[in-house]
Design a protein around this motif. Sequence first.
Motif, PDB file in Angstrom:
ATOM      1  N   HIS A 260      -9.312 -31.179  16.659  1.00  0.00           N
ATOM      2  CA  HIS A 260      -8.993 -30.917  15.250  1.00  0.00           C
ATOM      3  C   HIS A 260      -8.482 -29.497  15.046  1.00  0.00           C
ATOM      4  O   HIS A 260      -8.645 -28.917  13.970  1.00  0.00           O
ATOM      5  CB  HIS A 260     -10.199 -31.247  14.360  1.00  0.00           C
ATOM      6  CG  HIS A 260     -10.608 -32.673  14.521  1.00  0.00           C
ATOM      7  ND1 HIS A 260      -9.877 -33.711  13.983  1.00  0.00           N
ATOM      8  CD2 HIS A 260     -11.599 -33.244  15.258  1.00  0.00           C
ATOM      9  CE1 HIS A 260     -10.433 -34.850  14.347  1.00  0.00           C
ATOM     10  NE2 HIS A 260     -11.474 -34.598  15.120  1.00  0.00           N
ATOM     11  N   CYS A 270      -4.491 -36.953  10.283  1.00  0.00           N
ATOM     12  CA  CYS A 270      -5.563 -37.165  11.271  1.00  0.00           C
ATOM     13  C   CYS A 270      -6.692 -37.940  10.600  1.00  0.00           C
ATOM     14  O   CYS A 270      -6.837 -37.896   9.376  1.00  0.00           O
ATOM     15  CB  CYS A 270      -6.058 -35.805  11.756  1.00  0.00           C
ATOM     16  SG  CYS A 270      -7.428 -35.895  12.910  1.00  0.00           S
ATOM     17  N   CYS A 272      -9.609 -37.138  10.430  1.00  0.00           N
ATOM     18  CA  CYS A 272     -10.549 -36.209   9.788  1.00  0.00           C
ATOM     19  C   CYS A 272     -10.097 -35.856   8.375  1.00  0.00           C
ATOM     20  O   CYS A 272     -10.811 -35.203   7.632  1.00  0.00           O
ATOM     21  CB  CYS A 272     -10.710 -34.942  10.624  1.00  0.00           C
ATOM     22  SG  CYS A 272      -9.324 -33.806  10.498  1.00  0.00           S
ATOM     23  N   CYS A 277      -3.448 -32.245  13.258  1.00  0.00           N
ATOM     24  CA  CYS A 277      -4.424 -32.003  14.324  1.00  0.00           C
ATOM     25  C   CYS A 277      -3.867 -32.519  15.658  1.00  0.00           C
ATOM     26  O   CYS A 277      -3.116 -33.500  15.694  1.00  0.00           O
ATOM     27  CB  CYS A 277      -5.723 -32.747  14.055  1.00  0.00           C
ATOM     28  SG  CYS A 277      -6.599 -32.188  12.609  1.00  0.00           S
TER      29      CYS A 277
HETATM   30 ZN   LIG Z   1      -8.348 -33.835  12.611  1.00  0.00          ZN
END
Ligand SMILES: [Zn+2]
Length: 415
Positions: A260, A270, A272, A277
Amino acid sequence: MEQVAPKTDVAEGSGPLLVDAARGRKPLSQQVLERIRAAGRISRSDVAKDLSVSPGSVTSIVSGLMDAGLVRENPKPQRDFSRGRPPVELSLVPDARHVIGVTLRDGLHNAVLTDFTGRVVADATLECASGRKEPEELLADLNALLVDLLSRSGLSRSDICGVGIGLPGFIDHQSGLVHWCPFLRDKRVPLGEFLSDNLPFPVYLDNDVNLLAMAELWFGMGRELSNFAVFTIEHGVGMGLILDNRIYRGARGIGLEIGHTTIQLDGALCRCGQRGCLEAYIADYALVREASTALEWDSSVVRSPQQTLEILFDQAKAGNEAARTIFARAGRYLSTGLANVIRVFDPELLILSGARLRYDYLYAEEVLSGTHRFSDWIGRERTRIAVNTWGDLVWARGGAALALSAETDRIGEGL
Ligand SMILES: [Zn+2]
């Protein structure tokens, strides 16, 4: 570039081969115990030599360890016994302790049971429901896995002195708090405490890639090193760092999320929630996403991400230009990520580890030359990069090493 076949024991014994700089903080009896485990079999005089202590102090410590049932003498194979006493070598008593290592994944868990020397006595795999779970559901999975594992080993729960568990996500090893895990329903789950309360032995939690690094340190290519990095690509991208024979976890216990780190401003989305990332370019799901766009497949056929990846890889090998482009692009991002690791940490060795590493585009010549091009500078010796294509059990073996290490610390405090 080194590439090695899967191996479980580089030399006889297990655990770090190099004596760590922090050993002065450990009781001498624990240092002796760890030395014997690392060597497999070793004479008293060699233990004294390796630890730079007097043979007399080793002799008295060893007799205490033998009385405690932790160490035993083995006759050294020798033809001529005519001169004096036959020499003996020390080894750990394998059955003195047993621990379990587990790796939890979305839909598939693995476990190994090892003895005091680190040897695997039994292993078990559990396929389970996929998706986000409550801690109680994870405990039920774990119990089913343990029942199978113990029945294969012929041991019972009371024979086990600890379990080391690796899982993906942000895990605080010290407190057992799981800040986030892709298959836990809630955030900030005190999973370590919950599992310890519900299992009859201590539970040690850690990020799964930290335990992969631990497996390399105890059983793999890292045994002869004190400082190295492990980089892995599976569903996500992970990194583990061993500094002076110990896992480096960061100040809050959740460091090294290399997957990340931002590699492209305003780049691909991503999982996340951020953009750009490294993981969003090279993890399984990133390639699957590109594959479904680039390859003209019959959309009525449902494929798992793993099947999609296999087909993509086969097509790239067969010369499909779109498939090759996807891998080549991922390779360029991978080499940038690896070069960043080398620049920041300057490890003795960078190990690309994990089952996915059988996809040879990951360590194709272009990826390596790209990595070196990004990380080389004048007068600097190149970091070695090696590939270790272990099977899936390696992650669980790292968990066993964590539990064994904690148990050895506990023994050391009591000696
Ligand atoms: Zn990420």
